[in-house]
Design a protein around this motif. Structure first.
Motif, short mmCIF file in Angstrom:
data_model
loop_
_atom_site.label_atom_id
_atom_site.label_comp_id
_atom_site.label_asym_id
_atom_site.label_seq_id
_atom_site.Cartn_x
_atom_site.Cartn_y
_atom_site.Cartn_z
N ARG A 43 -2.91 21.83 1.89
CA ARG A 43 -1.52 21.38 1.98
C ARG A 43 -0.99 21.65 3.36
O ARG A 43 -1.24 22.70 3.94
N SER A 44 -0.27 20.70 3.87
CA SER A 44 0.27 20.89 5.21
C SER A 44 1.46 21.85 5.16
O SER A 44 2.12 21.99 4.15
N SER A 45 1.68 22.50 6.26
CA SER A 45 2.79 23.44 6.32
C SER A 45 4.03 22.79 6.92
O SER A 45 4.91 23.47 7.43
N ARG A 46 4.04 21.47 6.88
CA ARG A 46 5.20 20.74 7.39
C ARG A 46 6.43 21.04 6.55
O ARG A 46 6.33 21.32 5.36
N PRO A 47 7.60 20.95 7.14
CA PRO A 47 8.83 21.12 6.36
C PRO A 47 8.94 20.02 5.31
O PRO A 47 8.53 18.89 5.54
#
Length: 72
Positions: A43-47
């Motif tokens: 999973r990306s840690s993007r907001p």
């Protein structure tokens, strides 16, 4: 009485089918070979939302100071 016999036969058929499916071994039900499981991508840690994004908040703060503190 006939309804009861049909009901018992239907339950017996369902039980036998479930046992046959579970006795299929590691190949799954009805002798199909197992599908290899694909690993999930990390999973990306993007907001997730704009108010979670520090860059967005900095830009909002900059615009607010530039426009003289007006909320819009």
């Amino acid at each position: 009485m006939a309804f009861l016999v049909v009901l018992v036969v239907a339950v017996a058929v369902v039980v036998l089918v479930m046992r046959a499916a579970s006795a299929g071994g590691p190949g799954g039900s009805f002798g199909r070979p197992p599908r290899p499981r694909q690993p999930r991508p990390p999973r990306s840690s993007r907001p997730v939302a704009p108010d979670d994004d520090p860059e967005f908040l900095r830009e909002l703060e900059r615009r607010s100071r530039r426009d003289g503190g007006s909320p819009a």
